[in-house]
Enzyme design. Structure first.
Site, short mmCIF file in Angstrom:
data_model
loop_
_atom_site.label_atom_id
_atom_site.label_comp_id
_atom_site.label_asym_id
_atom_site.label_seq_id
_atom_site.Cartn_x
_atom_site.Cartn_y
_atom_site.Cartn_z
CB CYS A 61 -0.88 0.04 1.24
SG CYS A 61 -2.17 -1.20 1.29
CD GLU A 63 -2.30 3.98 3.07
OE1 GLU A 63 -1.83 3.26 2.16
OE2 GLU A 63 -3.52 4.13 3.25
#
Ligand code: THU
Length: 138
Positions: A61, A63
């Site tokens: 991801c 993040e």
């Protein structure tokens, strides 16, 4: 948060950086573009995009890409995170990313954004009220 960190958080700038880095996403399978901009306590910003894989479960991801950049640069304290994703609705951070961020900054301020919805402001300990802490292992 370090009391020496007094600078106001420029969420507008963070949101822009998250939107810009989403253009770099490698997401041929979902076609979803995600960007994250993570503000360290010293004012540096680390960005990341989602990186997919033909073995879908290996996908990283945005993040966690941003967090990996920051940790590799020696930063471990964060004050804010902006996330931008290409779907018109808001794409909330996944459980794995919440827990990864919780390790370092449980009170992280988060803004989630897209072209069709948001910005939505929240905090990591609202999204993950009982995350696992390093001190839980002692
Ligand atoms: N994705 C992120 O980058 N961050 C999240 O927190 C949610 C999901 C990515 C993973 C995958 O590449 C795509 O969005 C669709 O799930």
């Amino acid at each position: 948060m370090n009391p020496e960190y007094t600078q106001a958080i420029d969420f507008e700038q963070l949101r822009t950086l998250a939107r810009e880095v989403a253009e770099k996403a490698y997401s041929p399978y979902s076609k979803v573009r995600v960007g994250a901009a993570l503000l360290a306590e010293d004012g540096q910003v680390f960005t990341g995009c989602n990186v997919e894989n033909a073995s879908f479960g290996a996908t990283l991801c945005a993040e966690r890409t941003a967090l990996g950049h920051a940790i590799s640069a020696g930063q471990q304290q964060f004050t804010a995170l902006a996330i931008w994703a290409s779907p018109e609705s808001l794409l909330m951070p996944c459980g794995i990313c919440r827990q990864m961020l919780f390790e370092f900054s449980p009170e992280l301020a988060i803004v989630i954004d897209s072209n069709g919805a948001g910005p939505k402001y929240t905090k990591l300990d609202e999204l993950l009220p009982s995350g696992v802490k390093p001190s839980d292992l002692i």
